[in-house]
Structures are given as C-alpha cells and as structure tokens.
Design a protein around this motif. Sequence first.
Motif, PDB file in Angstrom:
ATOM      1  N   TRP B   8       0.840  -1.200   0.000  1.00 45.68           N
ATOM      2  CA  TRP B   8       0.000   0.000   0.000  1.00 45.68           C
ATOM      3  C   TRP B   8       0.877   1.253   0.000  1.00 45.68           C
ATOM      4  O   TRP B   8       0.672   2.182  -0.786  1.00 45.68           O
ATOM      5  N   LEU B  66      -0.312  -2.303  -6.028  1.00 41.47           N
ATOM      6  CA  LEU B  66      -1.681  -2.466  -5.511  1.00 41.47           C
ATOM      7  C   LEU B  66      -2.129  -3.922  -5.570  1.00 41.47           C
ATOM      8  O   LEU B  66      -2.907  -4.377  -4.732  1.00 41.47           O
ATOM      9  N   ASP B  69      -1.531  -5.769  -2.454  1.00 41.70           N
ATOM     10  CA  ASP B  69      -2.145  -5.286  -1.219  1.00 41.70           C
ATOM     11  C   ASP B  69      -3.258  -6.231  -0.769  1.00 41.70           C
ATOM     12  O   ASP B  69      -4.219  -6.479  -1.511  1.00 41.70           O
ATOM     13  N   PHE B  71      -5.391  -5.876   1.646  1.00 42.65           N
ATOM     14  CA  PHE B  71      -6.646  -5.287   2.117  1.00 42.65           C
ATOM     15  C   PHE B  71      -7.577  -4.960   0.953  1.00 42.65           C
ATOM     16  O   PHE B  71      -8.724  -5.380   0.924  1.00 42.65           O
ATOM     17  N   LEU B  72      -7.069  -4.201  -0.014  1.00 41.54           N
ATOM     18  CA  LEU B  72      -7.905  -3.873  -1.171  1.00 41.54           C
ATOM     19  C   LEU B  72      -8.062  -5.077  -2.098  1.00 41.54           C
ATOM     20  O   LEU B  72      -9.117  -5.270  -2.676  1.00 41.54           O
ATOM     21  N   PRO B  74      -7.209  -5.835  -5.203  1.00 39.92           N
ATOM     22  CA  PRO B  74      -7.847  -5.654  -6.507  1.00 39.92           C
ATOM     23  C   PRO B  74      -7.337  -6.702  -7.495  1.00 39.92           C
ATOM     24  O   PRO B  74      -6.259  -7.265  -7.312  1.00 39.92           O
ATOM     25  N   TYR B  87     -14.441   0.775  -6.842  1.00 39.75           N
ATOM     26  CA  TYR B  87     -13.942   1.706  -5.825  1.00 39.75           C
ATOM     27  C   TYR B  87     -13.662   3.070  -6.452  1.00 39.75           C
ATOM     28  O   TYR B  87     -12.829   3.179  -7.337  1.00 39.75           O
TER      29      TYR B  87
END
Lengths: 93, 181
Positions: B8, B66, B69, B71-72, B74, B87
């Motif tokens: 992140w 990203l 990552d 958490f997200l 994607p 998002y």
Amino acid sequence: MTSPLPDSACERLAARARRTALIRRRVLVATLAAFALAWGVIAFGGSMGTSTTTASVSSSDGAASTSSNAKSSHDTPSSSFGDSSAAVTTAQS
Amino acid sequence: MDSEHIFWITSRAAGVVALLASSAAVALGLLMSGRVLRGRTAQLRVNHEALALATIAALVVHAGALLGDSFLSPSLADVTIPLVSGYQRVWTTTGIVAGWMLIVLGLSYYVRVRIGVARWRRLHRFTALAWVLGVLHGLFEGTDAGTPWFLAAVAAVVLPAGALLAARLAQTPAAPAVPRP
C-alpha cells in the motif's frame, strides 16, 4: 565503406554521450530519492487510511452496553474494491 | 508501520513519484517547444525523455504494487481496465486512462519514424491531457492529497507545469504562413 570521423568530431560525440549518461543518472537518482523520501514520509508519518470501527451501542438512560471491534485499515470507506456490503462507521486515524 | 502495509505504501509513494516526474517532464516538454530555452534543446530533451521513462516506471510500480495489497486485493482488471473497479469508479478510471495514455504516448517516441514524425507530434500533444487527468486522479483520489507535504510537492512541481501549459494554451495561434512569391 564509411570514412572515419575526425578526432574532434569523435571527441564531441563522446562528450555528448557522457553528458547524456550523466543527465540520465541524475534523473534516476532523483527519482529513486523521491520515491524513498515519499515512502518514508508515508510509512512513518502518514496515515494508513482510516480506522474502521464496527460498533453497536444500545443506550437508554446512561447505562449503555457497548460492543465494538476496531481495526486499522486503508482509506476505503467500505472495505475492498468491489465489496460495499459492510455496515461500518469510519473515522480518520 | 505494519508489514501488511508495504504494498500500500509502495503504491502511494510510486503514485507521488509518477505525479512529480510527469509534471517535470511536461514542464520541460513545454519549455523545449516554446521560445524560452531555444538554445538548450538537446539537454532538455535528454531530461524530458529520462523523466518520461521514470514516470512510466513509477506508474507500473503504482499499479503493480496495488495487486499485492491484501486489504484492497484488486484484480489485474481492476487496476488496468477503466470502469471495472467499483472503488471510486470515476477517479480510478481517470487514473487508469491517464496512466495508459502516458505509457502509450511516452513509448510512441521510439516508433515515431514509423508513425510519421508530424503525426507523432500531433499525438504527443495529448500527453498534456493525460497529465491533467493524472493530476485530477491524484488530487481527488489520492490518500495523501490533503497532507501538507503532498500539497507542497504539488505546488513546487505541478503548478509551474500547469502555468506553462496555461500560457501555451493562451498563446494566440501563429499567423498563417504567407506563400512565397
């Protein structure tokens, strides 16, 4: 067959190549330095986003029963890229 | 700092670098094509090219990090195809379009002879539009957009480039060439 370049032309070309290499190196160093600086500022001084808090509060006359579950997360107000189903309240950390 | 945040943080830092490098590249490009620094075009061009390549590298890291990552989390499509991600759809799409434009227009320099130099020059002007879209993406979606250090960096690099672009757009078009007798 091509004729060889005169020495002065060779020197000028070599000087230009040196200047070009120097400029490229400087840009590379500046870019890496900017990246490292930004990384450090974000990592050690910046927010990781919001603290996501799931709370259910029932309160009537001051005697409240509260349960909460807080965790640190990124700045997404509602979980991940596609998922927006979670009912949460968020606050900037 | 948490190890789970490494991707992140890396993505955010790379985004900032992409914004700064692209702004500097745009500013140099405008100076090169303007009348201000006519005599130093060769040096400016080397700087301009190096900054453009730095921008492309930073953009790849910005999107690529990203993907790591947790958490997200994607998908590849989320970060590379416009309108796929849910998002902040508008600003994410703006960033993706800007990123692709900057990459394609930047790399087109190396095939400009094949494209045709005149056509390539016309295409290259759209880099300014891509840069503006990138700035909007950073300002409206960027996590660090409101922080003083980010705003200071933007003020130092983005504003001069914006002023040069505004000056260029405000210039009156050159008088049509008078045919030679």
